[in-house]
Write a protein that holds these residues in place. Structure first.
Motif, PDB file in Angstrom:
ATOM      1  N   PHE A   5       0.868  -1.168   0.000  1.00 33.37           N
ATOM      2  CA  PHE A   5       0.000   0.000   0.000  1.00 33.37           C
ATOM      3  C   PHE A   5       0.910   1.225   0.000  1.00 33.37           C
ATOM      4  O   PHE A   5       1.831   1.314   0.818  1.00 33.37           O
ATOM      5  CB  PHE A   5      -0.888   0.027   1.252  1.00 33.37           C
ATOM      6  N   ARG A   6       0.651   2.164  -0.907  1.00 31.15           N
ATOM      7  CA  ARG A   6       1.476   3.363  -0.990  1.00 31.15           C
ATOM      8  C   ARG A   6       0.650   4.537  -1.470  1.00 31.15           C
ATOM      9  O   ARG A   6      -0.455   4.354  -1.989  1.00 31.15           O
ATOM     10  CB  ARG A   6       2.672   3.156  -1.907  1.00 31.15           C
ATOM     11  N   GLU A 143      -7.076   1.168  -6.158  1.00 28.99           N
ATOM     12  CA  GLU A 143      -6.762   2.506  -5.675  1.00 28.99           C
ATOM     13  C   GLU A 143      -8.037   3.160  -5.177  1.00 28.99           C
ATOM     14  O   GLU A 143      -9.141   2.767  -5.564  1.00 28.99           O
ATOM     15  CB  GLU A 143      -6.110   3.359  -6.762  1.00 28.99           C
ATOM     16  N   ILE A 144      -7.858   4.162  -4.307  1.00 27.63           N
ATOM     17  CA  ILE A 144      -8.989   4.866  -3.722  1.00 27.63           C
ATOM     18  C   ILE A 144      -8.521   6.283  -3.370  1.00 27.63           C
ATOM     19  O   ILE A 144      -7.378   6.465  -2.948  1.00 27.63           O
ATOM     20  CB  ILE A 144      -9.517   4.108  -2.477  1.00 27.63           C
ATOM     21  N   THR A 148     -11.585   9.594   0.731  1.00 26.83           N
ATOM     22  CA  THR A 148     -12.466   8.455   0.981  1.00 26.83           C
ATOM     23  C   THR A 148     -11.878   7.550   2.065  1.00 26.83           C
ATOM     24  O   THR A 148     -12.590   7.093   2.956  1.00 26.83           O
ATOM     25  CB  THR A 148     -12.699   7.659  -0.316  1.00 26.83           C
ATOM     26  N   VAL A 149     -10.574   7.298   1.994  1.00 25.55           N
ATOM     27  CA  VAL A 149      -9.932   6.450   3.008  1.00 25.55           C
ATOM     28  C   VAL A 149      -9.991   7.126   4.372  1.00 25.55           C
ATOM     29  O   VAL A 149     -10.294   6.479   5.380  1.00 25.55           O
ATOM     30  CB  VAL A 149      -8.457   6.155   2.634  1.00 25.55           C
ATOM     31  N   THR A 186      -3.562  15.537  -5.706  1.00 25.12           N
ATOM     32  CA  THR A 186      -3.855  14.452  -6.650  1.00 25.12           C
ATOM     33  C   THR A 186      -3.540  13.098  -6.021  1.00 25.12           C
ATOM     34  O   THR A 186      -3.590  12.080  -6.697  1.00 25.12           O
ATOM     35  CB  THR A 186      -3.036  14.603  -7.948  1.00 25.12           C
ATOM     36  N   SER A 187      -3.215  13.081  -4.732  1.00 25.10           N
ATOM     37  CA  SER A 187      -2.807  11.850  -4.062  1.00 25.10           C
ATOM     38  C   SER A 187      -3.959  10.851  -3.972  1.00 25.10           C
ATOM     39  O   SER A 187      -5.114  11.218  -3.817  1.00 25.10           O
ATOM     40  CB  SER A 187      -2.308  12.154  -2.653  1.00 25.10           C
ATOM     41  N   ARG A 188      -3.558   9.587  -4.026  1.00 27.32           N
ATOM     42  CA  ARG A 188      -4.517   8.491  -3.867  1.00 27.32           C
ATOM     43  C   ARG A 188      -3.768   7.336  -3.194  1.00 27.32           C
ATOM     44  O   ARG A 188      -2.548   7.246  -3.276  1.00 27.32           O
ATOM     45  CB  ARG A 188      -5.067   8.048  -5.215  1.00 27.32           C
ATOM     46  N   LEU A 189      -4.514   6.488  -2.501  1.00 19.89           N
ATOM     47  CA  LEU A 189      -3.942   5.284  -1.927  1.00 19.89           C
ATOM     48  C   LEU A 189      -4.080   4.197  -2.980  1.00 19.89           C
ATOM     49  O   LEU A 189      -5.160   3.968  -3.500  1.00 19.89           O
ATOM     50  CB  LEU A 189      -4.674   4.884  -0.647  1.00 19.89           C
ATOM     51  N   GLU A 190      -2.965   3.542  -3.277  1.00 20.49           N
ATOM     52  CA  GLU A 190      -3.052   2.430  -4.221  1.00 20.49           C
ATOM     53  C   GLU A 190      -2.329   1.228  -3.639  1.00 20.49           C
ATOM     54  O   GLU A 190      -1.472   1.363  -2.780  1.00 20.49           O
ATOM     55  CB  GLU A 190      -2.506   2.818  -5.599  1.00 20.49           C
TER      56      GLU A 190
END
Length: 192
Positions: A5-6, A143-144, A148-149, A186-190
């Motif tokens: 996860f990053r 990804e999310i 939301t996370v 623009t970050s997202r967890l993927e």
């Protein structure tokens, strides 16, 4: 099999700068990182394995705690190295050094790993349990959005579900990882 996860950003979807370095510069860079690690009591070079031929040419290094000029001096202020190190420092990322086996060329580029190495590398079963605890489908790739996370982590029901799946300890690490996403909207967890 493991799942990492990053935090990813739009910049990760663009071509990253690449520098070509020679073996003399690589040796000087590794020596510089060891000296600075000792001086600052910080691990800057991982893995540090001179005796392993593969690992001596394939590693990641922290450059954010160091001055741009100090790092690039090792490479005689080579323009492409300056652009890689500057981009890594700007994005709070490590640099990745690797050798192309077919040509023998040594490259340096911005790594996908955060400077502090906060990514979660979990066994697949634990990763799936974490995703289920967050109320997500347990897919090996996804990804999310960060917001939301964060909203899910703030929900007490998600915390209870994570406890039921035995992954509460990973939620704190996930919080630390999400804190690094503040620099870029623009970050997202993927995960993959």
């Amino acid at each position: 099999m493991s799942i990492t996860f990053r935090i990813a950003t739009a910049a990760d979807d663009q071509p990253r700068p690449i520098a070509t370095i020679n073996a003399r510069q690589l040796a000087a860079f590794r020596a510089f990182l060891r000296e600075e690690s000792e001086r600052t009591c910080t691990v800057l070079l991982a893995p540090d394995a001179d005796e392993d031929a593969f690992l001596s040419y394939h590693f990641e290094a922290r450059v954010c705690p160091l001055a741009l000029a100090a790092v690039t001096r090792v490479f005689d202020f080579q323009i492409d190295v300056i652009s890689v190190v500057e981009e890594a420092q700007f994005r709070c990322r490590r640099v990745s050094v690797y050798r192309i086996e077919q040509t023998g060329m040594i490259h340096m580029r911005v790594a996908l790993t955060s400077d502090r190495g906060l990514e979660l590398d979990l066994a697949a079963a634990n990763a799936f349990a974490l995703l289920e605890g967050l109320g997500l489908r347990p897919d090996s790739v996804g990804e999310i959005p960060i917001d939301t996370v964060r909203a899910r982590l703030a929900n007490p029901a998600v915390r209870r579900r994570a406890a039921e799946h035995g992954v509460t300890a990973y939620l704190d690490r996930l919080d630390q990882l999400l804190a690094t996403a503040d620099a870029d909207d623009t970050s997202r967890l993927e995960w993959a």
